[in-house]
Design a protein around this motif. Structure first.
Motif, PDB file in Angstrom:
ATOM      1  N   GLU A 132      49.772  46.974  50.933  1.00  0.00           N
ATOM      2  CA  GLU A 132      50.885  46.072  50.666  1.00  0.00           C
ATOM      3  C   GLU A 132      50.536  45.184  49.467  1.00  0.00           C
ATOM      4  O   GLU A 132      49.369  45.118  49.053  1.00  0.00           O
ATOM      5  CB  GLU A 132      51.166  45.212  51.902  1.00  0.00           C
ATOM      6  CG  GLU A 132      51.511  46.002  53.158  1.00  0.00           C
ATOM      7  CD  GLU A 132      52.855  46.710  53.056  1.00  0.00           C
ATOM      8  OE1 GLU A 132      53.659  46.325  52.180  1.00  0.00           O
ATOM      9  OE2 GLU A 132      53.097  47.648  53.842  1.00  0.00           O
ATOM     10  N   PRO A 133      51.532  44.489  48.890  1.00  0.00           N
ATOM     11  CA  PRO A 133      51.259  43.634  47.718  1.00  0.00           C
ATOM     12  C   PRO A 133      50.117  42.648  47.921  1.00  0.00           C
ATOM     13  O   PRO A 133      49.306  42.428  47.015  1.00  0.00           O
ATOM     14  CB  PRO A 133      52.594  42.908  47.508  1.00  0.00           C
ATOM     15  CG  PRO A 133      53.615  43.879  48.015  1.00  0.00           C
ATOM     16  CD  PRO A 133      52.976  44.547  49.194  1.00  0.00           C
ATOM     17  N   GLU A 134      50.026  42.071  49.112  1.00  0.00           N
ATOM     18  CA  GLU A 134      48.953  41.112  49.373  1.00  0.00           C
ATOM     19  C   GLU A 134      47.583  41.787  49.324  1.00  0.00           C
ATOM     20  O   GLU A 134      46.620  41.234  48.778  1.00  0.00           O
ATOM     21  CB  GLU A 134      49.161  40.465  50.741  1.00  0.00           C
ATOM     22  CG  GLU A 134      48.142  39.385  51.067  1.00  0.00           C
ATOM     23  CD  GLU A 134      48.428  38.707  52.394  1.00  0.00           C
ATOM     24  OE1 GLU A 134      47.501  38.071  52.937  1.00  0.00           O
ATOM     25  OE2 GLU A 134      49.568  38.808  52.889  1.00  0.00           O
ATOM     26  N   ALA A 135      47.497  42.995  49.889  1.00  0.00           N
ATOM     27  CA  ALA A 135      46.232  43.731  49.868  1.00  0.00           C
ATOM     28  C   ALA A 135      45.878  44.153  48.447  1.00  0.00           C
ATOM     29  O   ALA A 135      44.703  44.116  48.048  1.00  0.00           O
ATOM     30  CB  ALA A 135      46.321  44.955  50.771  1.00  0.00           C
ATOM     31  N   LEU A 136      46.880  44.553  47.675  1.00  0.00           N
ATOM     32  CA  LEU A 136      46.629  44.946  46.287  1.00  0.00           C
ATOM     33  C   LEU A 136      46.114  43.761  45.483  1.00  0.00           C
ATOM     34  O   LEU A 136      45.195  43.901  44.665  1.00  0.00           O
ATOM     35  CB  LEU A 136      47.908  45.497  45.659  1.00  0.00           C
ATOM     36  CG  LEU A 136      47.793  46.000  44.212  1.00  0.00           C
ATOM     37  CD1 LEU A 136      46.738  47.092  44.094  1.00  0.00           C
ATOM     38  CD2 LEU A 136      49.146  46.506  43.715  1.00  0.00           C
ATOM     39  N   GLU A 137      46.673  42.587  45.736  1.00  0.00           N
ATOM     40  CA  GLU A 137      46.207  41.392  45.038  1.00  0.00           C
ATOM     41  C   GLU A 137      44.767  41.062  45.425  1.00  0.00           C
ATOM     42  O   GLU A 137      43.961  40.644  44.583  1.00  0.00           O
ATOM     43  CB  GLU A 137      47.124  40.212  45.370  1.00  0.00           C
ATOM     44  CG  GLU A 137      46.743  38.915  44.669  1.00  0.00           C
ATOM     45  CD  GLU A 137      46.705  39.032  43.154  1.00  0.00           C
ATOM     46  OE1 GLU A 137      45.872  38.332  42.533  1.00  0.00           O
ATOM     47  OE2 GLU A 137      47.482  39.829  42.581  1.00  0.00           O
ATOM     48  N   GLN A 138      44.432  41.262  46.689  1.00  0.00           N
ATOM     49  CA  GLN A 138      43.055  41.041  47.126  1.00  0.00           C
ATOM     50  C   GLN A 138      42.100  41.991  46.405  1.00  0.00           C
ATOM     51  O   GLN A 138      41.012  41.591  45.965  1.00  0.00           O
ATOM     52  CB  GLN A 138      42.938  41.236  48.637  1.00  0.00           C
ATOM     53  CG  GLN A 138      41.529  41.002  49.169  1.00  0.00           C
ATOM     54  CD  GLN A 138      41.400  41.306  50.655  1.00  0.00           C
ATOM     55  OE1 GLN A 138      42.318  41.858  51.272  1.00  0.00           O
ATOM     56  NE2 GLN A 138      40.272  40.947  51.241  1.00  0.00           N
ATOM     57  N   LEU A 139      42.512  43.250  46.265  1.00  0.00           N
ATOM     58  CA  LEU A 139      41.686  44.222  45.549  1.00  0.00           C
ATOM     59  C   LEU A 139      41.534  43.837  44.078  1.00  0.00           C
ATOM     60  O   LEU A 139      40.458  43.988  43.495  1.00  0.00           O
ATOM     61  CB  LEU A 139      42.300  45.617  45.669  1.00  0.00           C
ATOM     62  CG  LEU A 139      42.227  46.269  47.052  1.00  0.00           C
ATOM     63  CD1 LEU A 139      43.102  47.519  47.100  1.00  0.00           C
ATOM     64  CD2 LEU A 139      40.784  46.623  47.413  1.00  0.00           C
ATOM     65  N   ARG A 140      42.600  43.324  43.482  1.00  0.00           N
ATOM     66  CA  ARG A 140      42.515  42.891  42.080  1.00  0.00           C
ATOM     67  C   ARG A 140      41.532  41.727  41.928  1.00  0.00           C
ATOM     68  O   ARG A 140      40.769  41.671  40.954  1.00  0.00           O
ATOM     69  CB  ARG A 140      43.899  42.493  41.564  1.00  0.00           C
ATOM     70  CG  ARG A 140      44.870  43.659  41.426  1.00  0.00           C
ATOM     71  CD  ARG A 140      46.104  43.260  40.626  1.00  0.00           C
ATOM     72  NE  ARG A 140      47.138  44.277  40.659  1.00  0.00           N
ATOM     73  CZ  ARG A 140      47.138  45.384  39.928  1.00  0.00           C
ATOM     74  NH1 ARG A 140      46.124  45.615  39.104  1.00  0.00           N
ATOM     75  NH2 ARG A 140      48.127  46.254  40.016  1.00  0.00           N
ATOM     76  N   ARG A 141      41.551  40.805  42.871  1.00  0.00           N
ATOM     77  CA  ARG A 141      40.615  39.677  42.803  1.00  0.00           C
ATOM     78  C   ARG A 141      39.169  40.155  42.942  1.00  0.00           C
ATOM     79  O   ARG A 141      38.272  39.665  42.248  1.00  0.00           O
ATOM     80  CB  ARG A 141      40.941  38.645  43.888  1.00  0.00           C
ATOM     81  CG  ARG A 141      42.227  37.862  43.637  1.00  0.00           C
ATOM     82  CD  ARG A 141      42.301  36.637  44.529  1.00  0.00           C
ATOM     83  NE  ARG A 141      42.287  36.981  45.946  1.00  0.00           N
ATOM     84  CZ  ARG A 141      43.373  37.208  46.672  1.00  0.00           C
ATOM     85  NH1 ARG A 141      44.579  37.142  46.110  1.00  0.00           N
ATOM     86  NH2 ARG A 141      43.275  37.496  47.957  1.00  0.00           N
ATOM     87  N   LEU A 142      38.957  41.114  43.835  1.00  0.00           N
ATOM     88  CA  LEU A 142      37.612  41.665  43.985  1.00  0.00           C
ATOM     89  C   LEU A 142      37.178  42.390  42.714  1.00  0.00           C
ATOM     90  O   LEU A 142      36.016  42.299  42.302  1.00  0.00           O
ATOM     91  CB  LEU A 142      37.568  42.622  45.183  1.00  0.00           C
ATOM     92  CG  LEU A 142      37.610  41.964  46.566  1.00  0.00           C
ATOM     93  CD1 LEU A 142      37.822  43.010  47.651  1.00  0.00           C
ATOM     94  CD2 LEU A 142      36.317  41.192  46.828  1.00  0.00           C
ATOM     95  N   ASP A 143      38.118  43.099  42.088  1.00  0.00           N
ATOM     96  CA  ASP A 143      37.779  43.801  40.849  1.00  0.00           C
ATOM     97  C   ASP A 143      37.450  42.814  39.732  1.00  0.00           C
ATOM     98  O   ASP A 143      36.597  43.095  38.883  1.00  0.00           O
ATOM     99  CB  ASP A 143      38.935  44.709  40.425  1.00  0.00           C
ATOM    100  CG  ASP A 143      38.587  45.517  39.179  1.00  0.00           C
ATOM    101  OD1 ASP A 143      37.501  46.128  39.159  1.00  0.00           O
ATOM    102  OD2 ASP A 143      39.393  45.519  38.227  1.00  0.00           O
ATOM    103  N   GLU A 144      38.114  41.676  39.723  1.00  0.00           N
ATOM    104  CA  GLU A 144      37.784  40.646  38.733  1.00  0.00           C
ATOM    105  C   GLU A 144      36.349  40.168  38.913  1.00  0.00           C
ATOM    106  O   GLU A 144      35.637  39.914  37.932  1.00  0.00           O
ATOM    107  CB  GLU A 144      38.760  39.470  38.862  1.00  0.00           C
ATOM    108  CG  GLU A 144      40.169  39.796  38.377  1.00  0.00           C
ATOM    109  CD  GLU A 144      41.158  38.679  38.670  1.00  0.00           C
ATOM    110  OE1 GLU A 144      40.729  37.651  39.262  1.00  0.00           O
ATOM    111  OE2 GLU A 144      42.343  38.819  38.322  1.00  0.00           O
TER     112      GLU A 144
END
Length: 223
Positions: A110-122
């Motif tokens: 979901e969008p929230e999970a995708l955002e969490q993955l983006r933060r981890l990738d940062e």
């Protein structure tokens, strides 16, 4: 084990000392705290983890069965060394299992999970740029397993964890020797594929991330 060995803090949800010790040692292996060929002693671990030898003995037994540790003919427990043949086999197994886990997780991102993955990738990207080995290891681990857990692949996940346990000591040794600045990073390709809902691109990004990461380890570095 050296006095500098670090372990994660005990978590309240651990129901027994035995469970707590197992996960602390396992976590230390995954985060590169043990290096290939390193001897592991029950007495040393018990002292560092503030427990009796019994839960340590059981933790080492479990980790040996998972191939994270190795028991010699003389009953000496060590962190296994790696051969080119074994590394190639682990790489192939990781590709198969992690592609499946990522595909299984895709419908649940979901969008929230995708955002969490983006933060981890940062965090991964920043660690690579700064040459921060420990932060890279931690953030990369969290990135992959945060994704895989979304699909609740209980059997596959345990197999993936076993394979990561087997390669983590070697990878950390290579990171110490050569740094992490030049490591390949396919996370952005993976995130774009997830956002597009493209299963084939997700599988391709996972495969490239694994093959380029493990494939960068030369035969000389296995010695």
């Amino acid at each position: 084990m050296s006095e500098q060995q670090e372990f994660s803090a005990p978590q309240e949800e651990y129901r027994t000392t035995q469970e707590r010790v197992y996960y602390q040692v396992r976590d230390a292996i995954l985060r590169g705290k043990f290096l290939p060929g390193h001897p592991v002693t029950i007495r040393g671990l018990a002292a560092e983890l503030d427990c009796s030898p019994m839960p340590v003995r059981e933790a080492l037994r479990r980790l040996t069965s998972e191939r994270a540790l190795e028991l010699s003919d003389t009953r000496r427990v060590t962190v296994p060394t790696m051969t080119p043949e074994k590394l190639a086999e682990i790489c192939s197994a990781r590709v198969a299992l992690e592609c499946q886990a990522a595909e299984q997780a895709l419908p649940f991102v979901e969008p929230e999970a995708l955002e969490q993955l983006r933060r981890l990738d940062e965090r991964v990207t920043a660690a690579l740029e700064e040459g921060d080995i420990q932060e890279y290891v931690t953030a990369n681990l969290e990135f992959h397993f945060t994704l895989y857990r979304l699909g609740r692949p209980h059997i596959i996940l345990s197999l993936i964890e076993s394979l990561w346990l087997q390669t983590a000591p070697l990878q950390h040794l290579v990171f110490q020797r050569f740094g992490v600045q030049e490591l390949p990073d396919r996370h952005r390709d993976l995130l774009d594929a997830i956002a597009a809902g493209d299963v084939q691109r997700v599988r391709t990004a996972i495969r490239q991330d694994i093959e380029e990461g493990l494939g960068s380890i030369s035969a000389e570095e296995l010695l």
